[in-house]
Design a protein around this motif. Structure first.
Motif, PDB file in Angstrom:
ATOM      1  N   LYS A  17      27.206  37.508  38.090  1.00 23.22           N
ATOM      2  CA  LYS A  17      28.062  38.691  38.157  1.00 23.22           C
ATOM      3  C   LYS A  17      28.645  38.797  39.569  1.00 23.22           C
ATOM      4  O   LYS A  17      28.210  39.622  40.370  1.00 23.22           O
ATOM      5  CB  LYS A  17      27.265  39.956  37.823  1.00 23.22           C
ATOM      6  CG  LYS A  17      26.704  39.980  36.426  1.00 23.22           C
ATOM      7  CD  LYS A  17      26.090  41.309  36.038  1.00 23.22           C
ATOM      8  CE  LYS A  17      25.128  41.831  37.061  1.00 23.22           C
ATOM      9  NZ  LYS A  17      24.392  43.025  36.647  1.00 23.22           N
ATOM     10  N   PRO A  18      29.645  37.982  39.876  1.00 23.94           N
ATOM     11  CA  PRO A  18      30.190  38.003  41.237  1.00 23.94           C
ATOM     12  C   PRO A  18      30.906  39.319  41.550  1.00 23.94           C
ATOM     13  O   PRO A  18      31.348  40.039  40.655  1.00 23.94           O
ATOM     14  CB  PRO A  18      31.164  36.828  41.246  1.00 23.94           C
ATOM     15  CG  PRO A  18      31.488  36.579  39.826  1.00 23.94           C
ATOM     16  CD  PRO A  18      30.305  37.011  39.020  1.00 23.94           C
ATOM     17  N   VAL A  19      31.007  39.601  42.826  1.00 20.85           N
ATOM     18  CA  VAL A  19      31.707  40.795  43.298  1.00 20.85           C
ATOM     19  C   VAL A  19      33.202  40.588  43.046  1.00 20.85           C
ATOM     20  O   VAL A  19      33.753  39.543  43.401  1.00 20.85           O
ATOM     21  CB  VAL A  19      31.425  41.020  44.796  1.00 20.85           C
ATOM     22  CG1 VAL A  19      32.192  42.209  45.331  1.00 20.85           C
ATOM     23  CG2 VAL A  19      29.924  41.184  45.038  1.00 20.85           C
ATOM     24  N   PRO A  20      33.885  41.576  42.434  1.00 20.11           N
ATOM     25  CA  PRO A  20      35.331  41.435  42.213  1.00 20.11           C
ATOM     26  C   PRO A  20      36.077  41.193  43.529  1.00 20.11           C
ATOM     27  O   PRO A  20      35.672  41.685  44.595  1.00 20.11           O
ATOM     28  CB  PRO A  20      35.729  42.781  41.597  1.00 20.11           C
ATOM     29  CG  PRO A  20      34.479  43.301  40.982  1.00 20.11           C
ATOM     30  CD  PRO A  20      33.361  42.818  41.877  1.00 20.11           C
ATOM     31  N   GLU A  21      37.162  40.459  43.428  1.00 20.94           N
ATOM     32  CA  GLU A  21      37.909  40.042  44.614  1.00 20.94           C
ATOM     33  C   GLU A  21      38.324  41.238  45.482  1.00 20.94           C
ATOM     34  O   GLU A  21      38.183  41.204  46.706  1.00 20.94           O
ATOM     35  CB  GLU A  21      39.141  39.230  44.187  1.00 20.94           C
ATOM     36  CG  GLU A  21      39.867  38.584  45.325  1.00 20.94           C
ATOM     37  CD  GLU A  21      41.033  37.729  44.885  1.00 20.94           C
ATOM     38  OE1 GLU A  21      41.421  36.860  45.674  1.00 20.94           O
ATOM     39  OE2 GLU A  21      41.564  37.927  43.767  1.00 20.94           O
ATOM     40  N   GLN A  22      38.844  42.299  44.880  1.00 21.48           N
ATOM     41  CA  GLN A  22      39.293  43.447  45.674  1.00 21.48           C
ATOM     42  C   GLN A  22      38.129  44.081  46.440  1.00 21.48           C
ATOM     43  O   GLN A  22      38.278  44.500  47.586  1.00 21.48           O
ATOM     44  CB  GLN A  22      39.968  44.507  44.811  1.00 21.48           C
ATOM     45  CG  GLN A  22      40.562  45.630  45.649  1.00 21.48           C
ATOM     46  CD  GLN A  22      41.057  46.795  44.835  1.00 21.48           C
ATOM     47  OE1 GLN A  22      40.270  47.486  44.198  1.00 21.48           O
ATOM     48  NE2 GLN A  22      42.368  47.009  44.858  1.00 21.48           N
ATOM     49  N   VAL A  23      36.970  44.129  45.817  1.00 19.05           N
ATOM     50  CA  VAL A  23      35.803  44.733  46.461  1.00 19.05           C
ATOM     51  C   VAL A  23      35.332  43.846  47.611  1.00 19.05           C
ATOM     52  O   VAL A  23      35.110  44.330  48.734  1.00 19.05           O
ATOM     53  CB  VAL A  23      34.679  44.969  45.431  1.00 19.05           C
ATOM     54  CG1 VAL A  23      33.431  45.516  46.099  1.00 19.05           C
ATOM     55  CG2 VAL A  23      35.162  45.912  44.322  1.00 19.05           C
ATOM     56  N   GLU A  24      35.188  42.563  47.365  1.00 16.86           N
ATOM     57  CA  GLU A  24      34.701  41.669  48.421  1.00 16.86           C
ATOM     58  C   GLU A  24      35.691  41.561  49.574  1.00 16.86           C
ATOM     59  O   GLU A  24      35.309  41.663  50.742  1.00 16.86           O
ATOM     60  CB  GLU A  24      34.399  40.282  47.847  1.00 16.86           C
ATOM     61  CG  GLU A  24      33.779  39.363  48.870  1.00 16.86           C
ATOM     62  CD  GLU A  24      33.199  38.089  48.290  1.00 16.86           C
ATOM     63  OE1 GLU A  24      33.078  37.116  49.056  1.00 16.86           O
ATOM     64  OE2 GLU A  24      32.847  38.059  47.098  1.00 16.86           O
TER      65      GLU A  24
END
Length: 139
Positions: free
Chosen positions: A49-56
């Motif tokens: 469950k990777p961190v979404p791009e906008q969040v990271e």
């Protein structure tokens, strides 16, 4: 903790930065990239469950901005004999302005959402929340 023992799927082999960049820009780029490494090496990071791009990217931009604000020595005064370019202070102001006004959804809006959360809960709580829940906290 040793990330390889806690999370054996995690590894970061290098953080790269172009040479020849102004000192403050290079420092903020390295702070940004180190944030990506920190997230990936965190013992609770879940590769499923990777961190979404906008969040990271928003968090990485926030860390870069905080580093420009608080993580560097005061800007060097402009040498009165060297008027060939902008002062360190002007460059630092421009780099912060560029982060603050970025229009790209992932980087700009991500930064603004991360900054809003940071202003409410601080950096440790924000980064822990992001790793655990893969989203910004509700503010």
């Amino acid at each position: 903790p040793d990330a390889n023992k806690v999370n054996p799927e995690a590894s970061v082999t290098a953080i790269l930065c172009l040479s020849g960049l102004p000192r403050d820009l290079a420092a903020s780029v390295l702070a940004h990239e180190a944030t990506h490494a920190w997230i990936k090496l965190h013992p609770r990071f879940d590769f499923q469950k990777p961190v979404p791009e906008q969040v990271e990217e928003g968090c990485a931009q926030l860390i870069a901005h905080l580093f420009l604000n608080e993580g560097l020595d005061p800007p060097q005064p402009l040498d009165s004999h060297d008027l060939s370019g902008p002062s360190d202070e002007k460059l630092r102001q421009y780099f912060k302005f560029s982060i603050e006004t970025e229009e790209h959804d992932v980087y700009g809006n991500g930064y603004r959402r991360a900054a809003k959360a940071y202003s409410h809960i601080g950096i440790e709580a924000l980064m822990s929340h992001v790793v655990l829940y893969q989203q910004f906290p509700e503010t």
